[in-house]
Design an enzyme around this catalytic site. Structure first.
Site: not given
Ligand code: NAD
Length: 499
Positions: A192, A247, A250, A268, A302, A402
């Site tokens: 997804k 986070t 997560g 992650e 990230c 962040e």
């Molecule tokens: P996000 O958490 O908003 O979304 C990530 C994914 O989760 C998307 O596919 C989104 O549709 C899905 N999602 C959102 N709500 C959900 C729910 N309730 N249930 C299941 N899935 C859900 O993050 P983003 O805005 O897409 O990305 C940015 C974040 O990702 C930043 O915090 C960044 O630090 C982190 N990131 C971490 C790494 C790493 O390797 N540690 C790498 C890249 C990005």
């Protein structure tokens, strides 16, 4: 002969580009069961881009059923290792062969310079699939020590159906970090992608089938987090969720796993990485590392080096060097411009959030050295110039939260003890760096910074052999390297008794 890419070249490539926005389930494209779609707005100019299937529980159920059927049939996991390897290597080659197309899809979705998409994202995606493909016929199981009348095999077996949920900042690279080891280990996957960046994921899946991956092993369901991600994470027939994102989400994923079938999770998550510069450091090298480490990908990274901890005696000198280098080397421009080093932010709402955070930071007393302003608004796209705030303290919001934009918080320190305390004074633990000519101090620091990766006198260097992931609220589990395979497998003991 090296090809010359111009803005006109990419404009005409765009005219002929097919934007496939349907799910990919059981080896074929499918509209959402509800028939609904949503429109992706292009960050580079604010114009409507692709129409994407708006996935919900019904689509997730179909994709999980397809993945489960492929797994149980053994059509992939029981294939000869050499055959599996050939298919994954072919897939990597197809990704390279379709590099320009994939780069365009990525740039349309996320607004990064198309040459960065081509030379970094496509390359690392193909390299990732190749890395895990090559590993397939080199993994051995174990025989445990026993008495003479028994033989105990310790087999590493795939988990089954993996749900992968990925973010929008490096979509293709992060997809490869999950798909490579999960599929190499013999699992089936339902991916997804983020609702902002689905196009490359859909194309990666169709190229996999073209390479020979059996239908159903890799499925893609597009849609919003709450509507498609959540039912995937709550699904009773999914064995694991491999998640990269914030986070905040997560933590929800852990909850969904607990509420459903105790599926495993690997997370992650976010970061607020410190880059520590001592007065004896090579300040030119440090300035370059800080600027590229924080501003590359418009700060939407990230592990971006968003907290600069600098010894007070060299703060002004270092900030002047960062400003000069940023202005001369890190060109912000329309993503089709060959000169562009950084492009647009992911969407208008995100740009507004970053601007609001900057405004709050200034109210708290952060002093702007340069940049961090909305620019190129005449394009209709979402651009913020790289910027630095100085004389900050580690308790200000710009130093704690962040931002995910091109904004650096510079915090002065006086002693090594203070620098270490500030470096670790964060809920995150993804990465960190130290710049000094004193190698004893460099090694003390690299041991004591609580982070998954620590760089010495450099930033953001890595290869596939090095694990990547976080400590503390940056998550757990590792992408990349041979160790990534482990999280998609479990041990099975087979004990045979003789007489
Ligand atoms: P996000 O958490 O908003 O979304 C990530 C994914 O989760 C998307 O596919 C989104 O549709 C899905 N999602 C959102 N709500 C959900 C729910 N309730 N249930 C299941 N899935 C859900 O993050 P983003 O805005 O897409 O990305 C940015 C974040 O990702 C930043 O915090 C960044 O630090 C982190 N990131 C971490 C790494 C790493 O390797 N540690 C790498 C890249 C990005």
């Amino acid at each position: 002969m090296t090809k010359t890419y111009t803005r006109d070249y990419w404009n005409s490539a765009l005219d002929g580009l097919k934007l496939e926005g349907r799910h990919f389930i059981g080896g074929e494209h499918r509209t959402a069961a509800s028939g609904e779609t949503f429109t992706r707005i292009r960050p580079m100019d604010g114009k409507p881009g692709a129409e994407l299937a708006r996935g919900t529980t019904v689509d997730i159920d179909a994709a999980v059923a397809s993945a489960r059927a492929a797994f149980e049939s053994g059509v992939w996991r029981k294939k000869e290792p050499l055959e599996k390897k050939k298919i994954m290597l072919r897939w990597a080659e197809l990704i390279r062969a379709h590099g320009e197309e994939l780069a365009m899809l990525e740039t349309l979705d996320v607004g990064k310079p198309v040459l960065a998409s081509l030379n970094v994202d496509v390359r690392l995606c193909a390299d990732g699939i190749q890395y895990y493909g090559e590993m397939i016929d080199k993994l051995y199981d174990e025989i445990a020590p026993t008495g003479p009348n028994a033989r105990a095999l310790v087999r590493k077996v795939p988990l089954g159906v993996i749900g992968a949920i990925t973010p929008w900042n490096y979509p293709m690279i992060i997809d490869a970090w999950k798909l490579g080891p999960a599929i190499a280990a013999g699992n089936s996957v339902v991916l997804k992608p983020a609702e902002q960046s689905s196009l490359s994921a859909i194309r990666l899946a169709s190229l996999a089938v073209e390479a020979g991956l059996p239908a159903g092993v890799l499925n893609v369901v597009t849609g919003y987090g709450e509507e498609a991600g959540k039912p995937l994470a709550l699904h009773m027939d999914v064995d694991m969720i491999a998640f990269t994102g914030s986070t905040e989400v997560g933590k929800l994923i852990m909850g969904y796993a607990a509420q459903s079938n105790v599926k495993r999770v690997a997370l992650e998550l976010g970061g607020k990485s410190p880059l520590v510069v001592f007065e004896d450091a090579d300040l030119d090298a440090a300035a370059s590392a800080v600027a590229w480490g924080c501003f590359y990908n418009s700060g939407e990274t990230c592990h971006a080096s968003t907290r600069l901890l600098v010894q007070r005696s060299v703060q002004d000198k270092l900030i002047a060097k960062i400003e000069a280098l940023t202005k001369s080397d890190i060109a912000l421009a329309h993503p089709f411009e060959p000169s562009a080093q950084i492009g647009a932010l992911i969407e208008e709402a995100h740009m507004q959030k970053v601007l609001r955070m900057i405004a709050v930071g200034e109210k708290e007393g952060a002093r702007r050295a340069f940049g961090a302003e909305q620019v190129l608004s005449e394009t209709g796209g979402y651009y913020i110039s790289p910027g630095v705030f100085v004389d900050m303290t580690n308790d200000m919001s710009l130093a704690r939260q962040e931002i995910f934009g091109p904004v650096l918080a510079a915090i002065p320190f006086d002693t090594e003890e203070e620098a270490l305390r500030l470096a670790n004074d964060t809920i995150y633990g993804l990465a960190g760096a130290v710049f000094t000519k004193d190698m004893d101090r460099a090694h003390r620091f690299s041991e004591e910074i609580h982070a998954g990766t620590v760089w010495i006198n450099t930033y953001d260097m890595s290869n596939f052999a090095t694990p990547f992931g976080g400590f503390k609220q940056s998550g757990f589990g590792r992408d990349r390297s041979v160790h990534a395979i482990d999280k998609y497998c479990d041990y099975k003991t087979i004990w045979q008794q003789f007489g």
